[in-house]
Motif scaffolding. Structure first.
Motif, short mmCIF file in Angstrom:
data_model
loop_
_atom_site.label_atom_id
_atom_site.label_comp_id
_atom_site.label_asym_id
_atom_site.label_seq_id
_atom_site.Cartn_x
_atom_site.Cartn_y
_atom_site.Cartn_z
N UNK A 79 -4.42 -6.79 -10.20
CA UNK A 79 -5.29 -7.56 -9.60
C UNK A 79 -4.11 -8.48 -8.42
N UNK A 80 -4.54 -8.63 -7.28
CA UNK A 80 -3.65 -9.49 -6.45
C UNK A 80 -4.61 -10.62 -5.87
N UNK A 81 -4.04 -11.72 -5.97
CA UNK A 81 -4.81 -13.12 -5.36
C UNK A 81 -3.66 -13.97 -5.10
N UNK A 82 -3.69 -14.97 -4.13
CA UNK A 82 -2.86 -15.78 -3.54
C UNK A 82 -3.03 -17.33 -4.42
N UNK A 83 -4.11 -17.44 -4.98
CA UNK A 83 -4.27 -18.55 -5.64
C UNK A 83 -4.01 -18.50 -7.09
N UNK A 111 0.12 -13.15 -4.98
CA UNK A 111 0.63 -12.90 -3.91
C UNK A 111 -0.20 -12.70 -2.83
N UNK A 112 0.29 -12.72 -1.55
CA UNK A 112 -0.52 -12.66 -0.37
C UNK A 112 -0.88 -10.83 0.05
N UNK A 113 -2.06 -10.46 0.08
CA UNK A 113 -2.26 -9.20 0.15
C UNK A 113 -1.71 -8.49 1.49
N UNK A 143 -3.44 -5.25 7.68
CA UNK A 143 -3.95 -5.37 6.55
C UNK A 143 -4.32 -3.94 6.02
N UNK A 144 -4.97 -3.28 6.94
CA UNK A 144 -5.62 -2.09 6.58
C UNK A 144 -4.26 -0.91 6.61
N UNK A 145 -3.52 -1.17 7.63
CA UNK A 145 -2.32 -0.21 7.50
C UNK A 145 -1.48 -0.53 6.19
#
Ligand SMILES: C[S@@+](CC[C@H](N)C(=O)[O-])C[C@H]1O[C@@H](n2cnc3c(N)ncnc32)[C@H](O)[C@@H]1O
Length: 279
Positions: A79-83, A111-113, A143-145
């Motif tokens: 799971x990735x979240x900046x908060x 982390x930042x996606x 982001x998509x790349x």
């Protein structure tokens, strides 16, 4: 038998102060089981094998990660979240509820996606329109790349979108939600929409039977992306095939929760769609 469920109890703190906003969010807008059913089935259908490693971008409380690791012994989740606050909540309230052998197959990253580096997943998911906080084409395409690059060679990206003519309106909608500790009202507020930039500002509030409220517990400053824009950007990011899944209707004329690939949708007041993008 006395019923205190609809009245405030003298001396007790208001329900809004006793309740956790993240739990209310999960009860109101997330159904991790249905999401994981959709993701797992459609990956297998399109790839002819089961996925193992799933990355949940913008994971919040990581409910999809937790559901994923429960499905098969071979499943792992990142799971990735900046908060940090929401990740800690997910660790304390969701991961800790899993048996140790399952919990150790889920990892949460602060982390930042747009920058995160992870092992290559079979699946990356970005749900509940979280990627809409990327308001300009260059940022969303970047982001998509990055998602495409991060995926395994036959990996797939799952995302959702909503729209319809109500999505451009300044409106407030309410739904009663059954919570474990009693019903509450979920309130979705579209506060601002700007046709020139596509900027959409929304809030989630909660109201309780004792009259107390949790106003604007969550706020979102988004761009209301259209499906053609999202599909074109996924194409430009290099995905081989993008499919759009539309929901059917049951006998009573209500959405049936079954999403199938379509070439054309319906001009409903409010719709939700899923997309898959294949590397
Ligand atoms: C609407 S919540 C989504 C929660 C959950 N994924 C869901 O489907 O309901 C959006 C989450 O994205 C996180 N977020 C915002 N910007 C981010 C970024 N650049 N990188 C990683 N997470 C981010 C926020 O902290 C928040 O927890």
């Amino acid at each position: 038998m006395s019923d205190t469920s609809h009245a405030s109890v003298p001396g007790a703190s208001p329900l809004a102060e006793q309740t956790d906003r993240h739990r209310l969010y999960e009860l109101s807008v997330q159904c991790a089981e249905a999401e994981v059913d959709f993701i797992d089935q459609n990956f297998r259908l399109l790839r002819g094998r089961s996925a193992r490693l799933l990355r949940e971008d913008f994971c919040g409380t990581a409910s999809v990660c937790c559901e994923w690791v429960q499905r098969r012994k071979t499943n792992r989740a990142i799971g990735v979240d900046i908060d940090r606050e929401v990740l800690d909540w997910g660790r304390t309230n969701n991961l800790s509820e899993l048996p140790d052998d399952l919990a150790k197959r889920a990892m949460l990253l602060e982390a930042n996606v747009l920058e995160v580096e992870t092992p290559s997943p079979d699946i990356i998911v970005a749900m509940n329109f979280s990627y809409w906080l990327l308001k300009h084409r260059p940022a969303l395409k970047r982001y998509f790349k990055r998602v495409r690059k991060a995926l395994k060679d036959d990996g797939m990206f799952f995302l959702d979108a909503y729209g319809g003519y109500d999505s451009y309106r300044i409106i407030t909608e309410e739904r009663t939600i059954e919570g474990g500790d009693g019903d509450f009202t979920y309130i979705w507020e579209q506060e601002r929409y700007d046709p020139v930039s596509g900027r959409l500002v929304c809030h989630i509030s909660f109201a309780f039977p004792d009259g107390s409220r949790m106003d604007r517990a969550f706020s979102y400053d988004w761009r209301l992306w259209s499906l053609p824009e999202i599909r074109e950007l996924l194409d430009e990011a290099g995905f081989k095939r993008v499919l759009c899944y539309w929901q059917g209707w049951d006998q009573d004329g209500n959405p049936d929760g079954v999403f199938t690939p379509v070439q054309a949708g319906e001009p409903d007041a409010g719709w939700i769609a899923y997309l898959t993008a294949e590397k």
